[in-house]
Design a protein around this motif. Sequence first.
Motif, PDB file in Angstrom:
ATOM      1  N   ASN A  64       0.790  -1.230   0.000  1.00 24.74           N
ATOM      2  CA  ASN A  64       0.000   0.000   0.000  1.00 24.74           C
ATOM      3  C   ASN A  64       0.822   1.279   0.000  1.00 24.74           C
ATOM      4  O   ASN A  64       0.254   2.367  -0.137  1.00 24.74           O
ATOM      5  N   ASN A  65       2.133   1.164   0.141  1.00 29.72           N
ATOM      6  CA  ASN A  65       2.955   2.358   0.313  1.00 29.72           C
ATOM      7  C   ASN A  65       4.296   2.236  -0.405  1.00 29.72           C
ATOM      8  O   ASN A  65       4.846   1.134  -0.544  1.00 29.72           O
ATOM      9  N   TYR A  66       4.788   3.396  -0.830  1.00 33.76           N
ATOM     10  CA  TYR A  66       6.148   3.506  -1.367  1.00 33.76           C
ATOM     11  C   TYR A  66       6.770   4.721  -0.703  1.00 33.76           C
ATOM     12  O   TYR A  66       6.290   5.839  -0.853  1.00 33.76           O
ATOM     13  N   ARG A 104       3.513   5.828 -10.157  1.00 30.79           N
ATOM     14  CA  ARG A 104       3.590   4.464  -9.604  1.00 30.79           C
ATOM     15  C   ARG A 104       2.253   3.819  -9.269  1.00 30.79           C
ATOM     16  O   ARG A 104       2.207   2.749  -8.678  1.00 30.79           O
ATOM     17  N   TYR A 162      -0.044   4.967  -7.111  1.00 33.16           N
ATOM     18  CA  TYR A 162      -0.532   5.315  -5.778  1.00 33.16           C
ATOM     19  C   TYR A 162      -1.429   6.551  -5.848  1.00 33.16           C
ATOM     20  O   TYR A 162      -1.293   7.386  -6.735  1.00 33.16           O
ATOM     21  N   THR A 163      -2.332   6.666  -4.894  1.00 32.60           N
ATOM     22  CA  THR A 163      -3.315   7.745  -4.905  1.00 32.60           C
ATOM     23  C   THR A 163      -2.783   9.024  -4.282  1.00 32.60           C
ATOM     24  O   THR A 163      -2.975  10.120  -4.821  1.00 32.60           O
ATOM     25  N   GLN A 184       4.148   7.712  -0.713  1.00 31.13           N
ATOM     26  CA  GLN A 184       3.074   7.479  -1.682  1.00 31.13           C
ATOM     27  C   GLN A 184       2.225   6.329  -1.160  1.00 31.13           C
ATOM     28  O   GLN A 184       2.752   5.282  -0.769  1.00 31.13           O
ATOM     29  N   SER A 185       0.894   6.509  -1.157  1.00 34.27           N
ATOM     30  CA  SER A 185       0.044   5.506  -0.515  1.00 34.27           C
ATOM     31  C   SER A 185      -1.287   5.369  -1.230  1.00 34.27           C
ATOM     32  O   SER A 185      -1.703   6.228  -2.007  1.00 34.27           O
ATOM     33  N   LYS A 186      -1.943   4.253  -0.942  1.00 32.61           N
ATOM     34  CA  LYS A 186      -3.300   4.000  -1.421  1.00 32.61           C
ATOM     35  C   LYS A 186      -4.035   3.243  -0.335  1.00 32.61           C
ATOM     36  O   LYS A 186      -3.432   2.536   0.480  1.00 32.61           O
TER      37      LYS A 186
END
Length: 213
Positions: free
Chosen positions: A134-136, A149, A151-152, A210-212
Amino acid sequence: MPSKRVVIFAGGELIPEFLDVLDEEDFIIGADRGALFLISHGVKPDIAVGDFDSIPPEALKDIEAGSSKLITCDPVLKDLTDSEMALDLAMNIRPEQILLLGVTGTRIDHTLASIQMMTRALHRQIGCSVMDNNNYITLTGSTATVQERGYTYVSLLPLTPEVTGITLEGFQYPLNNATLKLGQSLGVSNKLSSATGTVHIESGLLLIIQSKD
């Protein structure tokens, strides 16, 4: 010639899709159960490292047979986590980038320690990132390019008491010469307005998450 990127698979949450990030030229390190994950999915780590205290003896034999090099340590006497041992080995290779996988999960202490470990690579002028499902997460002390990438959200959180001179380009909510202090949430849940964005800072250390959902 040193590898441009070292990819570390640690013993936290790992999914088969993480294998898709691997390139042929990557140097691969499996830390503890991360090594077993790699071997069970047909990937031969260049180094397997850890105390392997959570792995059955027969599985450790598989790791030894399936790795180019095995480094073991005493689980009681060691001072470093398996992930940090892997990071030390990675930094000694002097790559341009280090990617950490399987360093997050239900243990918030391990997750925070892994995020803070990125400062050690940055001080050696090596780019370092943490990725999970869920994360970068990356860390910058100067200028960083943020790729979309898939991600939202993009959140900016200071890792030092204060980060100054924050200027954003290519973001939905721009900042110009802004300051973020530890504990503030001003930088949470921004979004890219194009395929890439740029983060400039003048001082401090800034996490780019960066996350979603």
